[in-house]
Write a protein that holds these residues in place. Structure first.
Motif, PDB file in Angstrom:
ATOM      1  N   SER A  14      40.871  45.979  42.790  1.00 47.57           N
ATOM      2  CA  SER A  14      41.865  46.954  42.608  1.00 47.57           C
ATOM      3  C   SER A  14      41.707  47.438  41.177  1.00 47.57           C
ATOM      4  CB  SER A  14      43.033  46.595  42.937  1.00 47.57           C
ATOM      5  OG  SER A  14      43.645  45.523  42.136  1.00 47.57           O
ATOM      6  N   VAL A  15      41.650  46.601  40.308  1.00 49.31           N
ATOM      7  CA  VAL A  15      41.753  46.983  38.872  1.00 49.31           C
ATOM      8  C   VAL A  15      40.512  47.892  38.425  1.00 49.31           C
ATOM      9  CG1 VAL A  15      41.599  46.516  36.197  1.00 49.31           C
ATOM     10  CG2 VAL A  15      43.202  45.138  37.947  1.00 49.31           C
ATOM     11  N   LEU A  16      39.318  47.539  39.030  1.00 49.35           N
ATOM     12  CA  LEU A  16      38.438  48.191  38.738  1.00 49.35           C
ATOM     13  C   LEU A  16      38.378  49.491  39.585  1.00 49.35           C
ATOM     14  CD1 LEU A  16      35.347  45.327  38.894  1.00 49.35           C
ATOM     15  CD2 LEU A  16      36.311  46.792  36.837  1.00 49.35           C
ATOM     16  N   PHE A  17      38.670  49.701  40.572  1.00 50.29           N
ATOM     17  CA  PHE A  17      39.063  50.914  41.366  1.00 50.29           C
ATOM     18  C   PHE A  17      39.903  51.777  40.860  1.00 50.29           C
ATOM     19  CE2 PHE A  17      40.930  53.390  44.778  1.00 50.29           C
ATOM     20  CZ  PHE A  17      39.946  54.051  45.251  1.00 50.29           C
ATOM     21  N   GLY A  18      40.966  51.494  40.057  1.00 53.83           N
ATOM     22  CA  GLY A  18      41.635  52.303  39.435  1.00 53.83           C
ATOM     23  C   GLY A  18      41.164  52.960  38.222  1.00 53.83           C
ATOM     24  N   CYS A  19      39.886  52.264  37.611  1.00 49.27           N
ATOM     25  CA  CYS A  19      39.507  52.854  36.488  1.00 49.27           C
ATOM     26  C   CYS A  19      38.160  53.731  36.791  1.00 49.27           C
ATOM     27  CB  CYS A  19      38.473  51.763  35.554  1.00 49.27           C
ATOM     28  SG  CYS A  19      39.896  50.808  34.983  1.00 49.27           S
ATOM     29  N   GLY A  20      38.236  54.084  38.121  1.00 48.92           N
ATOM     30  CA  GLY A  20      37.115  54.975  38.489  1.00 48.92           C
ATOM     31  C   GLY A  20      37.422  56.456  38.392  1.00 48.92           C
ATOM     32  N   GLN A  21      37.116  57.231  39.171  1.00 48.73           N
ATOM     33  CA  GLN A  21      37.121  58.771  38.941  1.00 48.73           C
ATOM     34  C   GLN A  21      38.609  59.544  38.777  1.00 48.73           C
ATOM     35  OE1 GLN A  21      34.347  60.566  40.357  1.00 48.73           O
ATOM     36  NE2 GLN A  21      33.133  58.967  40.269  1.00 48.73           N
ATOM     37  N   ALA A  22      38.945  58.870  37.525  1.00 47.88           N
ATOM     38  CA  ALA A  22      40.233  59.767  37.264  1.00 47.88           C
ATOM     39  C   ALA A  22      40.194  60.774  36.457  1.00 47.88           C
ATOM     40  CB  ALA A  22      41.044  58.561  36.277  1.00 47.88           C
TER      41      ALA A  22
END
Length: 181
Positions: A14-22
């Motif tokens: 979930s942490v890595l998913f939050g750092c994605g395509q922002a």
């Protein structure tokens, strides 16, 4: 895998998913808006006025750095009737150093009774001085050399074209210099 490993893996995902395509488009829009609204606080420099050249008309006036003809004639006339040092004499190296920047460090005896004084300047330069030598800025002439001091006769201008003599001593071992009129 146990439950603990699954929970850690899920949290990491979930942490890595939050750092994605922002998207940072809102931040870039705000920065551009501030740049567009900013007004520099410095006024532009006004152009310099055009200067006019003016012809120099001071050639008809007296040069302030030269004696007037009346003063020069008075100095020559009064200087002829009173004692003066030999101003045409070639000045020596010790005549470029003021007496307060010299100190007597010792004496040497050469031959019979003649003494040679050793004088050091505040720059550390050592000089030999004998009776008859010239020393100091005021046309000073060494009139006597003893083991304790050097007697110097200086010429001082009076301001009217005349000169007066003053006797001064340069003493050994840091003693104070004295002068007698």
């Amino acid at each position: 895998m146990n439950a603990r490993q699954v929970a850690v893996t899920a949290a990491l995902a979930s942490v890595l998913f939050g750092c994605g395509q922002a998207s940072h488009q809102d931040l870039e829009d705000f920065t551009q808006q501030v740049r567009n609204e900013a007004v520099p606080g410095i006024k532009p420099i006004e152009p310099l006025p055009e200067l006019q050249s003016i012809a120099y008309t001071g050639d008809d006036y007296r040069n302030p750095f030269m004696a007037t003809p009346i003063q020069a004639a008075a100095q020559v006339a009064s200087g002829a009737n009173c004692p003066q040092p030999d101003l045409r004499r070639q000045r020596g190296e010790l005549e470029t150093v003021a007496l307060d920047q010299l100190s007597l460090t010792g004496t040497l005896r050469k031959g019979g009774d003649d003494l040679t004084a050793l004088v050091i300047s505040n720059q550390g330069r050592l000089y030999r001085v004998e009776e008859g030598d010239y020393i100091g800025l005021n046309h000073g002439k060494v009139v006597a050399v003893t083991s304790q001091h050097i007697a110097i006769r200086e010429w001082l201008p009076t301001g009217e074209g005349c000169w007066q003599q003053r006797d001064t001593t340069l003493s050994l071992a840091g003693s104070q210099r004295s002068s007698d009129s």
